[in-house]
Design an enzyme around this catalytic site. Sequence first.
Site, PDB file in Angstrom:
ATOM      1  N   ASP A   1       6.567   0.114  40.290  1.00 36.72           N
ATOM      2  CA  ASP A   1       5.234   0.154  41.207  1.00 36.72           C
ATOM      3  C   ASP A   1       4.417   0.603  40.011  1.00 36.72           C
ATOM      4  O   ASP A   1       4.878   1.444  38.276  1.00 36.72           O
ATOM      5  CB  ASP A   1       5.301   1.449  42.189  1.00 36.72           C
ATOM      6  CG  ASP A   1       4.431   1.259  43.359  1.00 36.72           C
ATOM      7  OD1 ASP A   1       3.080   1.038  42.473  1.00 36.72           O
ATOM      8  OD2 ASP A   1       4.636   2.131  43.822  1.00 36.72           O
TER       9      ASP A   1
ATOM     10  N   HIS B   1      -4.211  -1.687  37.912  1.00 40.59           N
ATOM     11  CA  HIS B   1      -3.432  -0.672  38.327  1.00 40.59           C
ATOM     12  C   HIS B   1      -2.018  -1.350  39.162  1.00 40.59           C
ATOM     13  O   HIS B   1      -1.334  -0.469  39.087  1.00 40.59           O
ATOM     14  CB  HIS B   1      -5.009  -0.012  39.703  1.00 40.59           C
ATOM     15  CG  HIS B   1      -5.884   0.283  39.550  1.00 40.59           C
ATOM     16  ND1 HIS B   1      -6.405   1.462  40.410  1.00 40.59           N
ATOM     17  CD2 HIS B   1      -6.962  -0.350  39.563  1.00 40.59           C
ATOM     18  CE1 HIS B   1      -7.140   1.282  39.762  1.00 40.59           C
ATOM     19  NE2 HIS B   1      -8.074   0.234  39.078  1.00 40.59           N
TER      20      HIS B   1
END
Length: 455
Positions: free
Chosen positions: A358, A154
Site C-alpha cells: 500500500d 499516491h
Amino acid sequence: MTGRTVIVSNRVPSDGPPSGGLVVALHDCLRARGGVWYGTSGQIADAPRDTFDDVPGDGYAIRTFDLTQDEYDRYYLGYANSVLWPLCHRRADLMALQAGDFDAYLGVNRRLAQMMAAELRPNDLVWIHDYHFLPLAACLREAGVTATIGYFHHIPFPAVHDLLALPEHDAFPGWIAAYDLVGLQTGRDVAAALEMVRNLAGAEHLRDGALHYGGRRFEVRSFPIGIDARSFAADAGHGDGRALLNLAPAERLVIGVDRLDYSKGLDNRLRAFGTFLQARADDSVRASMLQIAPPTREEVAAYAQIRDDLERITGQVNGLHSDLDWTPIRYIHRGIPRATLAALYRAADVGFVTPFCDGMNLVAKEFVAAQDPDDPGVLILSRFAGAAEQMSQALLVNPYDIEEMATALADALVMPRPERQARHAELLSGVMQEDVAHWTDSYLRRMTRLADAKA
C-alpha cells in the site's frame, strides 16, 4: 513570482461540497490560491473532443474532458488499472498486457497535454496526481510547456525488477525525469526510485540531492500524505457505532475498511481472524469482525476473483464458529458514509489494517483519529503499508503470516489500558501534526522554491 496553481487528477470534485480528505485538501488549496483543476468528466463521449467543458468551482476553475468508451476500456481499465496498478503493487503476475492499451493510454495523455498547453502560462505551478497521468509531463514538454511541473504518486513506486515486466520500461524513467518534483509516499518509495535512476546510463545523482537524466534536473522526495484528522475525530464523536451494530455489552469489535482490491490482503486477514477464533477458549469474550469492502473496478477479472475468495472464506469461518446469537464476521460489500465510518472506528477495539502492499493507507490514520483517547482501541498494521514508517507504535505484522496476525489480534484484545493509551497518544500526535493540510503545504512550498530557482 509563481502564477496559478494547476491541479490535474483523474476525477474532479463532483456536484455539491467536496468530500474525501484529498479532494477537500486540494479544493481548499485552490480556493485559497486560485487556479485551475483539470480532470476527466466521468462521461462517455461518442468521439474524442479537443476542448474542455467548464464546471462551476468555488473560487477556481474546473475544466473537464470526456473519454470515449474505447479510451475508458483501454486507458483507464486497461493500461492504468490492469498494467500500472498491479505493477506498482508488486503483482506483475497480474498485469493484463493487451495490444492497443498503451497506445490509448499515451493517446489520452497526449490529447490532454495539447489542450492544456494552449492554456498554461510559463509561471504556473502544475501539480499532477497519480499513475493515470505518469507520462503527462513528458507530453507537456513535447508541446512546449516550460512551467514547473510536479507529480505525486499516491501508490507504491515500482521495484526495478518489476519494471522490467513493463513493455515500456525504457520510456518510464523519461516520464519521471520530465517532472521538476516527484513526490512519493515513503522513504522506501524514494529508495526504489533512486535505484531505478542508478541503473540508467548517463544518470547522475547531484551533490544537492537532485537527479539529472535525459538533459533534465529533477527531484524525488517523500511527502507522506495525511488525513483531515480534526474533522474526522469530530465526526467520530457524533455517533454510536456499537448501537449501529447492535453489539452485546461485552462483545469486542475488530474492524477492517478497504476497497475490494487484491493488494489489501483481505483474504489473509479473514483467515487470520478464523485462526484467532479457532484458538479462542470457549469461555473467553466474544470478538466479532466487521469488514467493509466497497466494490471497485469490477470489470477487471482479478477483482472478481478476490470477491469470490472473500465470500467463500467468510462463509467457511462463519459456518465453523457462528452461534444462534452470534455471527463472527460481518462482511459488507458496499460503501458506508464517512460519518458512519468514523463512529464505527470509534466503537472498535482493534483496527485491522493488513495490506500486502500500500502506498500509505489512510484507514490506519482514520482509525487512530477516531479513537477515544481515554480508552482507545489498538491498531494492527501491516509492515508493507506506507503508514508503517510513521506509525511504529502500532502492532506491526507480516500480512503473509496468518499465525502472527492471529496472535496480534489476541494480544490487542487483552492489552492493558495504560499501554493502549501510551501507544495511541504517540500515534495520534503524528496523525494530527502531519495531516493533509501539512502534506499539501509542504509539497507546494517545495515546488515554489524550485520554480523560483528556475526563474
